[in-house]
Design a protein around this motif. Structure first.
Motif, PDB file in Angstrom:
ATOM      1  N   LEU A  36     -11.759  -9.314   0.054  1.00  0.00           N
ATOM      2  CA  LEU A  36     -11.084  -9.791   1.104  1.00  0.00           C
ATOM      3  C   LEU A  36     -10.949  -9.386   2.481  1.00  0.00           C
ATOM      4  O   LEU A  36     -11.027 -10.738   3.362  1.00  0.00           O
ATOM      5  CB  LEU A  36      -9.705  -8.997   0.719  1.00  0.00           C
ATOM      6  CG  LEU A  36      -9.078  -9.794  -0.971  1.00  0.00           C
ATOM      7  CD1 LEU A  36      -7.897  -9.013  -1.688  1.00  0.00           C
ATOM      8  CD2 LEU A  36      -8.881 -10.794  -0.629  1.00  0.00           C
ATOM      9  N   VAL A  37     -11.197  -8.122   2.910  1.00  0.00           N
ATOM     10  CA  VAL A  37     -11.247  -7.679   4.019  1.00  0.00           C
ATOM     11  C   VAL A  37     -12.803  -8.361   4.686  1.00  0.00           C
ATOM     12  O   VAL A  37     -12.664  -8.760   5.600  1.00  0.00           O
ATOM     13  CB  VAL A  37     -11.443  -5.984   4.071  1.00  0.00           C
ATOM     14  CG1 VAL A  37     -11.958  -5.832   5.054  1.00  0.00           C
ATOM     15  CG2 VAL A  37     -10.133  -5.507   3.206  1.00  0.00           C
ATOM     16  N   GLU A  38     -14.101  -8.225   4.342  1.00  0.00           N
ATOM     17  CA  GLU A  38     -15.131  -8.761   5.193  1.00  0.00           C
ATOM     18  C   GLU A  38     -15.116 -10.793   4.748  1.00  0.00           C
ATOM     19  O   GLU A  38     -16.223 -10.956   5.451  1.00  0.00           O
ATOM     20  CB  GLU A  38     -16.376  -8.315   4.380  1.00  0.00           C
ATOM     21  CG  GLU A  38     -15.974  -6.602   4.474  1.00  0.00           C
ATOM     22  CD  GLU A  38     -17.700  -6.279   3.912  1.00  0.00           C
ATOM     23  OE1 GLU A  38     -18.040  -6.553   2.771  1.00  0.00           O
ATOM     24  OE2 GLU A  38     -18.155  -4.927   3.892  1.00  0.00           O
ATOM     25  N   ASN A  58      -3.504  -7.282   6.215  1.00  0.00           N
ATOM     26  CA  ASN A  58      -3.615  -8.401   6.786  1.00  0.00           C
ATOM     27  C   ASN A  58      -3.727  -7.975   8.770  1.00  0.00           C
ATOM     28  O   ASN A  58      -5.139  -8.687   9.281  1.00  0.00           O
ATOM     29  CB  ASN A  58      -2.911  -9.844   7.141  1.00  0.00           C
ATOM     30  CG  ASN A  58      -1.071  -8.920   7.856  1.00  0.00           C
ATOM     31  OD1 ASN A  58      -0.988  -8.232   7.789  1.00  0.00           O
ATOM     32  ND2 ASN A  58      -1.079 -10.249   8.576  1.00  0.00           N
ATOM     33  N   ARG A  59      -3.673  -6.707   8.763  1.00  0.00           N
ATOM     34  CA  ARG A  59      -4.521  -6.286   9.331  1.00  0.00           C
ATOM     35  C   ARG A  59      -5.173  -5.144   8.967  1.00  0.00           C
ATOM     36  O   ARG A  59      -5.978  -4.791  10.367  1.00  0.00           O
ATOM     37  CB  ARG A  59      -3.162  -5.055  10.220  1.00  0.00           C
ATOM     38  CG  ARG A  59      -1.758  -5.993  10.525  1.00  0.00           C
ATOM     39  CD  ARG A  59      -0.584  -4.835  11.663  1.00  0.00           C
ATOM     40  NE  ARG A  59       0.507  -5.624  11.506  1.00  0.00           N
ATOM     41  CZ  ARG A  59       1.744  -4.715  11.590  1.00  0.00           C
ATOM     42  NH1 ARG A  59       2.035  -3.490  12.550  1.00  0.00           N
ATOM     43  NH2 ARG A  59       2.827  -5.652  12.686  1.00  0.00           N
ATOM     44  N   THR A  60      -5.784  -4.782   7.779  1.00  0.00           N
ATOM     45  CA  THR A  60      -7.236  -3.979   7.298  1.00  0.00           C
ATOM     46  C   THR A  60      -8.462  -4.743   8.684  1.00  0.00           C
ATOM     47  O   THR A  60      -8.861  -5.674   8.212  1.00  0.00           O
ATOM     48  CB  THR A  60      -7.026  -4.119   6.035  1.00  0.00           C
ATOM     49  OG1 THR A  60      -6.452  -4.053   5.759  1.00  0.00           O
ATOM     50  CG2 THR A  60      -8.223  -2.868   6.154  1.00  0.00           C
ATOM     51  N   SER A  93      -6.849   1.709   2.494  1.00  0.00           N
ATOM     52  CA  SER A  93      -6.698   3.283   1.794  1.00  0.00           C
ATOM     53  C   SER A  93      -6.266   3.098   0.849  1.00  0.00           C
ATOM     54  O   SER A  93      -6.383   2.258  -0.203  1.00  0.00           O
ATOM     55  CB  SER A  93      -5.038   3.074   2.698  1.00  0.00           C
ATOM     56  OG  SER A  93      -4.432   2.953   4.179  1.00  0.00           O
ATOM     57  N   TRP A  94      -6.532   4.663   0.410  1.00  0.00           N
ATOM     58  CA  TRP A  94      -6.180   4.546  -1.414  1.00  0.00           C
ATOM     59  C   TRP A  94      -5.697   5.953  -1.537  1.00  0.00           C
ATOM     60  O   TRP A  94      -5.026   6.936  -0.523  1.00  0.00           O
ATOM     61  CB  TRP A  94      -8.225   5.605  -1.485  1.00  0.00           C
ATOM     62  CG  TRP A  94      -9.119   3.853  -1.585  1.00  0.00           C
ATOM     63  CD1 TRP A  94      -9.883   3.795  -0.987  1.00  0.00           C
ATOM     64  CD2 TRP A  94      -8.897   2.985  -2.300  1.00  0.00           C
ATOM     65  NE1 TRP A  94     -10.570   2.548  -0.310  1.00  0.00           N
ATOM     66  CE2 TRP A  94     -10.209   2.496  -2.158  1.00  0.00           C
ATOM     67  CE3 TRP A  94      -8.777   2.961  -3.698  1.00  0.00           C
ATOM     68  CZ2 TRP A  94     -10.782   1.190  -2.328  1.00  0.00           C
ATOM     69  CZ3 TRP A  94      -9.595   1.794  -3.989  1.00  0.00           C
ATOM     70  CH2 TRP A  94     -10.472   0.773  -3.882  1.00  0.00           C
ATOM     71  N   ILE A  95      -4.716   5.408  -2.686  1.00  0.00           N
ATOM     72  CA  ILE A  95      -3.489   6.041  -2.674  1.00  0.00           C
ATOM     73  C   ILE A  95      -3.439   7.031  -4.401  1.00  0.00           C
ATOM     74  O   ILE A  95      -4.339   6.360  -4.945  1.00  0.00           O
ATOM     75  CB  ILE A  95      -2.330   5.710  -2.777  1.00  0.00           C
ATOM     76  CG1 ILE A  95      -1.643   4.360  -3.628  1.00  0.00           C
ATOM     77  CG2 ILE A  95      -1.703   5.063  -1.287  1.00  0.00           C
ATOM     78  CD1 ILE A  95      -0.258   3.780  -3.320  1.00  0.00           C
ATOM     79  N   VAL A  96      -2.797   7.735  -4.884  1.00  0.00           N
ATOM     80  CA  VAL A  96      -2.661   8.129  -6.281  1.00  0.00           C
ATOM     81  C   VAL A  96      -3.846   8.325  -6.581  1.00  0.00           C
ATOM     82  O   VAL A  96      -4.005   7.866  -7.715  1.00  0.00           O
ATOM     83  CB  VAL A  96      -1.822   7.312  -7.026  1.00  0.00           C
ATOM     84  CG1 VAL A  96      -0.083   7.291  -6.386  1.00  0.00           C
ATOM     85  CG2 VAL A  96      -2.277   5.493  -6.912  1.00  0.00           C
ATOM     86  N   LYS A  97      -4.820   8.846  -5.766  1.00  0.00           N
ATOM     87  CA  LYS A  97      -6.054   9.370  -6.156  1.00  0.00           C
ATOM     88  C   LYS A  97      -6.411  10.651  -7.026  1.00  0.00           C
ATOM     89  O   LYS A  97      -7.085  11.196  -7.050  1.00  0.00           O
ATOM     90  CB  LYS A  97      -6.859   9.777  -4.616  1.00  0.00           C
ATOM     91  CG  LYS A  97      -6.994   8.809  -3.777  1.00  0.00           C
ATOM     92  CD  LYS A  97      -8.345   8.640  -2.417  1.00  0.00           C
ATOM     93  CE  LYS A  97      -6.802   9.946  -1.922  1.00  0.00           C
ATOM     94  NZ  LYS A  97      -7.735   9.880  -0.469  1.00  0.00           N
ATOM     95  N   ALA A 126       6.051  -2.808   5.679  1.00  0.00           N
ATOM     96  CA  ALA A 126       5.788  -2.240   7.170  1.00  0.00           C
ATOM     97  C   ALA A 126       4.122  -1.911   6.814  1.00  0.00           C
ATOM     98  O   ALA A 126       3.714  -1.546   5.480  1.00  0.00           O
ATOM     99  CB  ALA A 126       6.190  -1.583   7.637  1.00  0.00           C
ATOM    100  N   VAL A 127       3.433  -1.221   7.601  1.00  0.00           N
ATOM    101  CA  VAL A 127       1.936  -1.385   7.130  1.00  0.00           C
ATOM    102  C   VAL A 127       2.171   0.730   6.347  1.00  0.00           C
ATOM    103  O   VAL A 127       3.502   1.548   5.908  1.00  0.00           O
ATOM    104  CB  VAL A 127       0.764  -0.970   7.553  1.00  0.00           C
ATOM    105  CG1 VAL A 127       0.186  -2.276   8.217  1.00  0.00           C
ATOM    106  CG2 VAL A 127       1.716   0.122   8.650  1.00  0.00           C
TER     107      VAL A 127
END
Length: 324
Positions: free
Chosen positions: A109-111, A137-139, A146-150, A161-162
């Motif tokens: 998606l990002v690339e 959409n701002r990435t 970002s990665w969460i609950v690692k 918001a971001v």
């Protein structure tokens, strides 16, 4: 003014996800259910106003989970902007036997062109038992993912918001309340029903001031960032703002994407605005999933009918679910 809080802090649950969807209360929305074939493994609601009929939150039998919030970008929004709900749909409706990782999905998606032409949003997606990706959409590139609950014992919230924006009181307060509640539930060795009740109480935590007619609508909108639950709002507040303005607590009026490309029923974007859906997803360590959705009335209160509470229980396909 949606909010999602995700936690891996409860020792009995691999994942807890709670979500308020805030919208115009008359916006046509299909209640959560299993989708038709070939996507009968997807459990989610659907936005019936947009042609894509995307969704904001869902889970699959293979353990994919995703939730999306939107936010208002500055400047003019192009009428041809694509549906944000389509991003959640794209993640959830991958082939059941797909080996594509979450990293592969968000990287593409990002690339690629996947984020072009879409209004402001934040998307959390991933597989149960693995870290969840957060993009918007701002990435700018893969390094901005970002990665969460690692790991276990994490609780994190997201609103309109971001995810790095920690200025939203409703987010920090929601994280605090969920953390405290999990500790209390664990100490008391409470039941699953008690856990569900407590989580819905948090989703119904209403701290929005009642201004009456003494405050202008701009002042009322600015307060929306502070309250987890948004009671039904009408009158001048909703007449002068789009759903995106209200979600982002913005007081400047701009062109609304939805008004440019929704179906003919424009009344769906008028009238009362507030918390429309409340959802709790519990994924136990034994891969048993409990999914409960509550639908609110046009007055912002629970309806009397039991049909407005949808509950589902199922066991994840262990062959596709990672073990942390």
């Amino acid at each position: 003014m949606c909010i999602a809080i995700i936690s891996t802090a409860h020792p009995e649950y691999a994942l807890i996800l709670i979500n308020n969807r805030d919208e115009f209360l008359d916006r046509p929305t299909k209640i959560a259910d299993w989708w038709d074939a070939p996507n009968s493994n997807v459990l989610a609601g659907r936005d019936l106003l947009r042609a894509e009929q995307g969704t904001w939150l869902g889970i699959t039998k293979e353990g994919r989970v995703a939730v999306l919030t939107n936010f208002r970008e500055e400047g003019e929004i192009k009428p041809e902007a694509r549906s944000r709900g389509g991003l959640v749909t794209a993640f959830l409706t991958q082939p059941r036997d797909s080996d594509e990782s979450t990293e592969d999905f968000v990287t593409s998606l990002v690339e690629g062109d996947g984020l072009k032409g879409i209004g402001g949003f934040s998307l959390i997606c991933g597989k149960i038992g693995e870290p969840l990706a957060v993009i918007s959409n701002r990435t700018p590139d893969v390094h901005g993912i970002s990665w969460i609950v690692k790991q276990r014992d994490e609780t994190i919230g997201l609103s309109n918001a971001v995810i790095s924006d920690r200025s939203w009181v409703k987010v920090t307060e929601g994280e605090k309340l969920v953390g405290e509640m999990i500790n209390e539930h664990e100490t008391a060795k409470g039941s699953k029903d008690e856990l569900l009740h407590s989580l819905f109480q948090i989703l119904s935590h209403d701290t929005l001031p009642r201004f009456g007619t003494s405050k202008d609508w701009q002042s009322q909108v600015k307060e929306l960032r502070k309250s987890i639950f948004i009671p039904a709002m009408g009158g001048e507040t909703t007449k002068q703002a789009s759903a995106e303005d209200l979600a982002a607590a913005k007081t400047n009026t701009q062109l609304s994407v939805e008004k440019s490309e929704v179906k003919a029923d424009s009344n769906a974007l008028k009238g009362a605005y507030g918390t429309q859906k409340q959802t709790v997803i519990l994924v136990a360590n034994d891969h048993r999933v409990t999914f409960v959705e509550r639908t609110l009335s046009t007055q912002g209160h629970m309806k009397d009918s039991l049909h407005d509470i949808k509950s589902f229980e199922f066991v994840l396909n262990r062959r596709k679910v990672s073990v942390r």
